[in-house]
Design an enzyme around this catalytic site. Sequence first.
Site, PDB file in Angstrom:
ATOM      1  N   LYS A 184     -26.404 -12.132 -11.945  1.00 43.47           N
ATOM      2  CA  LYS A 184     -26.216 -13.122 -11.171  1.00 43.47           C
ATOM      3  C   LYS A 184     -27.173 -14.216 -12.086  1.00 43.47           C
ATOM      4  CE  LYS A 184     -24.074 -11.767  -6.999  1.00 43.47           C
ATOM      5  NZ  LYS A 184     -24.501 -11.945  -5.522  1.00 43.47           N
ATOM      6  N   LYS A 209       0.651  -1.334   0.306  1.00 42.04           N
ATOM      7  CA  LYS A 209       0.268   0.209   0.185  1.00 42.04           C
ATOM      8  C   LYS A 209       1.020   1.077  -0.403  1.00 42.04           C
ATOM      9  CE  LYS A 209      -4.168  -1.819   2.343  1.00 42.04           C
ATOM     10  NZ  LYS A 209      -5.282  -1.375   3.491  1.00 42.04           N
TER      11      LYS A 209
END
Length: 808
Positions: A669, A507
């Site tokens: 979906k 990060k």
Amino acid sequence: MGTIVIKFGGKSLANGTGLNNVLRIIKNKQAVHENLVVVVSARGNTTDQLEGLLETAKQKKGYTTALNNLKKEQLTPCHSPELEQDFTALEDILKGVSYLGDYSPKIKDEVLAQGELFAAKQVAKLLVKEGIKANFVDSRKLIITDSSFGDALTLEKESQEKVLDYFNNQEANTVNVVTGFIAANTAGETTTLGRNGSNYTASLLANYLNASEFQNYTHVDGIFTANPDLVADAQKIEQLSFNEANELANFGASILHAKTILPLVEKGIPLRILNTFNTNDNGTIITKNNTQKGIKSISVLDDVSLVTFEGRGLLGKVGIDARIFNALSNNNISVSIISQGSSERGIGLVIKTNRATDAILALEKEFETDFYKRDVNKISVLDDVVVISIIGQELNDFHKPFNALIKNQITPLLFNNTITGKNVSIIVKKNQLNKAVNVIHGQIFGVAKKINIVIFGKGLVGGTLINQILSNTKAILKRRQIQLNIVAVASSKKVLLNKNGVSENWKIELEQNGIENYTTETIIEFAEKHHLENLIAVDNTASAEFIQEYIPLIKAGFDLVSSNKIANTSSNEFYIQLREVLKENNKQYLYETNVGAGLPLIDTIKLLHHSGEDIVKIKGVFSGSLSYLFNTFSTEDRPFSEVLQEAIDKGFTEPDPREDLCGNDVARKLLILARELDLVNELSDVNIKNLIPEPLRAIDTNTFLQSLDELNAPYQELKSQQKSGNVLRYIGELSGDLSKSNGAKLDVKLVFVPNNSALGSLKGSDSIFEIYTKSYGENPLVIQGAGAGAAVTARGVFGDILRLIEKS
């Protein structure tokens, strides 16, 4: 003890640590061996420098500075009037070359010989300074050859007589420092023995003197399973047979010379490869017999060209091969590898690049009439190729490395195996060398298979996935011999690139070192530059735009894993195109988390469908977010807004929960499952019950989040209609005539179901799917489990990555 022949390579003899180690090694050997013969190459890169001086003089350019630099380098260990005189003689030769603007092979041998002469004289002088009895020996007085300047042929009988005559008259405990590489013809003119000729000199001396061992000191620990410069995890080979070493030499092993092995085989003299800079290592020993079976090494020839001959009109005619090889032989062109087609008159020949043009001209001349008759179609040459040879590879197991190459989009141009069937050679394009060698090495030597992963999206799912991979890398390496390597992390603004893999501080590194204004092409070019193999691109974004990058990634050699549903629910045209490109490029695309987060739903449906099972209906709670919402709201006496806020706080919903409440996620979906059954549907075919009241649909996110109380009244009214023993569920349902490609009915709806049913007994944020088939009748196959949360989805993506690796 018998005579020991020791040879030191150029890097070993370089000024500083190398030369000091050489002197120490000789001193230690001399203390235990009465008869010690030392053969030396030119020190450092002296041979290249001498050749450069010749070329500079030939071009009538100034060479004085370079000559003086060479002189200073050679005299640094020990000043010598004799070497001063040698440099004066060398300068005279260069003056002559500059005057003529050219030089003969004979002059070149005379100049290149100076490198070994400088080295042997200096080593002998330095040994004497160390108190060791040592002689400088000019091998031109020992090794007699023909007059093939540059690659002379040894006259064995004459050479052996001179070697024995010289060494039989030497005092014991005297180190004889002999020049490698150089010899003389019968007229006393300087000749050289060709590439790696110093090894050959040492081998000849070992043979003539019946040495007990030939020790070859280099800058590496021995012979490796592959060139360590190409393969970071190449392993040292402890033992080889002469036959295996000869194959390695023939196919480019730089430590060996093909001729080096033969004199040793004749007398059964062991050859040991050792490291001047690591004297504690035992090196690689080469002997007559080797009890260690299996693949030994991967060698590379990179100074070759592929000549192809196509003559379809000559099919069935006798004597074509003889004409081809006679034409090449008459022009003194050697062929190292041959591969011949059976279906048509085609033949591929691998030859030295510097003879490729000559080969083409010779063949064109020989088949001039056949060209005119159009019996010969084409004679061509491809220069940018390399030969990769797997020494010890048997054909019955070659499919593994071959398939791995194809998987990495490396298609061999030509294939060849030896008569024994234990050595396989392939020709590939030179720009594929690094990747090809690493792919083969990882496949056949049982070392860790490196998987290079690029992750797009560093949000909740992407960030969690990165941390999951990093925390499990060591365990997976130990348990499954798979090295997971995250080479890129890409956000919408920056990309962090690291060919060795990002660290746990990714990060911070992305923020500080990330490249801005990048494109997918930036990552593709990075992978190509560093020859990264076994590439996987992971899409953890929710971007509709990013799916357009899938096809370029596939064509660049990436397999795909995605938690992004959009690619599978965009137009049916794109859906089909994507799968065609995957097939064309032999790539895979896994997306189990598109529907059931970490549940094995898509794999199960694929298995049922492909096995011929008739699926007649699928229904269930597709959204873990909405599962939690209605499981809680149906059973607890709480306002809808309070339950929704709790779901938001737990991270079960998207930042804007309307993305869940609008029903589009469930619809996507449902469409994905329909397409897995080869049904032709678009997202517009799905009937969706939108759970957001009309006035709240168009306002901005912050206003909506502050207006959740407005949901309470309509949902409380809905709940008042709930009968005892029933609960609310937001479901997707695929039904209709699923035997027809356009016969499906797709619904996303809010329904009441009995609380003792499979759908009604759902708890927490679980998802559930009921799959009805003809075989199962009224009893569905039920798949149930965690359906929401970044950790669950990331774990599902991680599972897809591992499944993809297993399929590779």
